[in-house]
Write an enzyme that holds these catalytic residues in place. Sequence first.
Site, PDB file in Angstrom:
ATOM      1  N   SER A  17       0.842  -1.199   0.000  1.00  0.00           N
ATOM      2  CA  SER A  17       0.000   0.000   0.000  1.00  0.00           C
ATOM      3  C   SER A  17       0.868   1.235   0.000  1.00  0.00           C
ATOM      4  O   SER A  17       1.661   1.454   0.923  1.00  0.00           O
ATOM      5  CB  SER A  17      -0.911   0.013   1.230  1.00  0.00           C
ATOM      6  OG  SER A  17      -1.528   1.285   1.360  1.00  0.00           O
ATOM      7  N   HIS A  42      -1.362  -1.005  -4.113  1.00  0.00           N
ATOM      8  CA  HIS A  42      -2.652  -0.712  -3.490  1.00  0.00           C
ATOM      9  C   HIS A  42      -2.713   0.785  -3.185  1.00  0.00           C
ATOM     10  O   HIS A  42      -1.839   1.317  -2.493  1.00  0.00           O
ATOM     11  CB  HIS A  42      -2.790  -1.532  -2.207  1.00  0.00           C
ATOM     12  CG  HIS A  42      -4.133  -1.442  -1.564  1.00  0.00           C
ATOM     13  ND1 HIS A  42      -5.214  -2.207  -1.958  1.00  0.00           N
ATOM     14  CD2 HIS A  42      -4.573  -0.683  -0.527  1.00  0.00           C
ATOM     15  CE1 HIS A  42      -6.246  -1.934  -1.202  1.00  0.00           C
ATOM     16  NE2 HIS A  42      -5.891  -1.003  -0.322  1.00  0.00           N
ATOM     17  N   ASP A  44      -4.808   3.636  -1.399  1.00  0.00           N
ATOM     18  CA  ASP A  44      -5.855   3.930  -0.419  1.00  0.00           C
ATOM     19  C   ASP A  44      -6.343   5.363  -0.620  1.00  0.00           C
ATOM     20  O   ASP A  44      -5.645   6.330  -0.308  1.00  0.00           O
ATOM     21  CB  ASP A  44      -5.310   3.758   0.999  1.00  0.00           C
ATOM     22  CG  ASP A  44      -5.199   2.293   1.389  1.00  0.00           C
ATOM     23  OD1 ASP A  44      -6.182   1.563   1.209  1.00  0.00           O
ATOM     24  OD2 ASP A  44      -4.131   1.877   1.876  1.00  0.00           O
ATOM     25  N   MET A  46      -8.891   8.266   0.337  1.00  0.00           N
ATOM     26  CA  MET A  46      -9.760   8.709   1.428  1.00  0.00           C
ATOM     27  C   MET A  46     -10.201  10.142   1.170  1.00  0.00           C
ATOM     28  O   MET A  46      -9.385  10.974   0.759  1.00  0.00           O
ATOM     29  CB  MET A  46      -9.020   8.615   2.762  1.00  0.00           C
ATOM     30  CG  MET A  46      -8.392   7.256   3.026  1.00  0.00           C
ATOM     31  SD  MET A  46      -7.469   7.219   4.569  1.00  0.00           S
ATOM     32  CE  MET A  46      -6.525   5.693   4.355  1.00  0.00           C
ATOM     33  N   HIS A  76      -8.553   1.434  -3.705  1.00  0.00           N
ATOM     34  CA  HIS A  76      -9.512   1.204  -2.619  1.00  0.00           C
ATOM     35  C   HIS A  76     -10.161   2.536  -2.278  1.00  0.00           C
ATOM     36  O   HIS A  76      -9.527   3.413  -1.688  1.00  0.00           O
ATOM     37  CB  HIS A  76      -8.768   0.609  -1.417  1.00  0.00           C
ATOM     38  CG  HIS A  76      -9.616   0.424  -0.210  1.00  0.00           C
ATOM     39  ND1 HIS A  76      -9.077   0.201   1.044  1.00  0.00           N
ATOM     40  CD2 HIS A  76     -10.965   0.423  -0.033  1.00  0.00           C
ATOM     41  CE1 HIS A  76     -10.047   0.077   1.922  1.00  0.00           C
ATOM     42  NE2 HIS A  76     -11.194   0.217   1.297  1.00  0.00           N
ATOM     43  N   MET A  78     -12.224   4.688  -0.147  1.00  0.00           N
ATOM     44  CA  MET A  78     -12.848   4.931   1.155  1.00  0.00           C
ATOM     45  C   MET A  78     -13.488   6.309   1.086  1.00  0.00           C
ATOM     46  O   MET A  78     -13.005   7.292   1.661  1.00  0.00           O
ATOM     47  CB  MET A  78     -11.795   4.821   2.264  1.00  0.00           C
ATOM     48  CG  MET A  78     -11.342   3.391   2.498  1.00  0.00           C
ATOM     49  SD  MET A  78      -9.899   3.278   3.579  1.00  0.00           S
ATOM     50  CE  MET A  78      -8.590   3.382   2.364  1.00  0.00           C
ATOM     51  N   MET A 152     -11.529  -5.408   5.968  1.00  0.00           N
ATOM     52  CA  MET A 152     -10.649  -4.492   6.686  1.00  0.00           C
ATOM     53  C   MET A 152     -10.302  -5.068   8.047  1.00  0.00           C
ATOM     54  O   MET A 152     -11.182  -5.465   8.810  1.00  0.00           O
ATOM     55  CB  MET A 152     -11.318  -3.127   6.854  1.00  0.00           C
ATOM     56  CG  MET A 152     -11.507  -2.345   5.558  1.00  0.00           C
ATOM     57  SD  MET A 152      -9.941  -1.966   4.724  1.00  0.00           S
ATOM     58  CE  MET A 152      -9.118  -0.965   5.972  1.00  0.00           C
ATOM     59  N   ASP A 187      -6.725  -6.023   4.575  1.00  0.00           N
ATOM     60  CA  ASP A 187      -5.951  -4.793   4.635  1.00  0.00           C
ATOM     61  C   ASP A 187      -6.000  -4.235   6.052  1.00  0.00           C
ATOM     62  O   ASP A 187      -7.077  -3.983   6.591  1.00  0.00           O
ATOM     63  CB  ASP A 187      -6.541  -3.769   3.651  1.00  0.00           C
ATOM     64  CG  ASP A 187      -5.783  -2.450   3.631  1.00  0.00           C
ATOM     65  OD1 ASP A 187      -4.753  -2.338   4.305  1.00  0.00           O
ATOM     66  OD2 ASP A 187      -6.245  -1.537   2.916  1.00  0.00           O
ATOM     67  N   GLY A 188      -4.801  -4.041   6.633  1.00  0.00           N
ATOM     68  CA  GLY A 188      -4.732  -3.357   7.912  1.00  0.00           C
ATOM     69  C   GLY A 188      -3.882  -4.071   8.939  1.00  0.00           C
ATOM     70  O   GLY A 188      -4.265  -5.140   9.423  1.00  0.00           O
TER      71      GLY A 188
END
Length: 232
Positions: A17, A42, A44, A46, A76, A78, A152, A187-188
């Site tokens: 990520s 990846h 992310d 947001m 991804h 969010m 997640m 993920d996380g």
Amino acid sequence: MRTLFTHPPRMPLIAPSILSADFARMGQECESVLRAGGDLLHLDVMDGHFVPNLTMGPDMCRSLRHALPDAFLDVHLMVTDPALHAPKFIEAGANHITFHVEAVPAEGKGGVADLAGRIREMGATAGLALNPETPVQAVQPHSAEVDLVLVMSVHPGSSGQAFMPEVLEKVRVLEDEMLPTQRLEMDGGIKPENARLAREAGCDVIVAASAVFGVPQSRRADVIAALRGNGA
């Protein structure tokens, strides 16, 4: 449609990520993790509304596509309105778009099946994510409508959080319904020390941020191999 997610060359796939990369050296950072054995990147995304943090937009995706034309870009979203943002990222070069079940209606226009279908029409594969507090039953009716489900294992919003092992049961439930024709991503907080738990639960796409980008480039190949289960 044949893509890395629908026809992976090996399993599990490792997805570094870029949220934990050095943004001042993003191209070099991403090239280094792909050289070290990462299968895809990846991203992310947001919006500061669906989650508190604000990260990157389509221009980051476009820049990575230009710098790394063969890289698989896993976006991804969010965000509160994934239908608004998905086309922009696909136009910028995204190969895959994951949106959250919490952000869309279950059915009808703008719902899971509708949005997943539109993403595919634009040339990408589609995924559905769920937050740690969301029950697995929220995505089960839609598992056949997407190419991937992302579980997640932290509360979305920032990198470096601790892995939540209680979500592993969701992966076990979904494994029986989705594999081997679809992918299960987690993920996380995943590191070499706990990646085995994710793999054994049925996860075959492992996202790792600080575990990969937080070590010197010379060590990244060893970390990625350990996440995959080679020598771990």
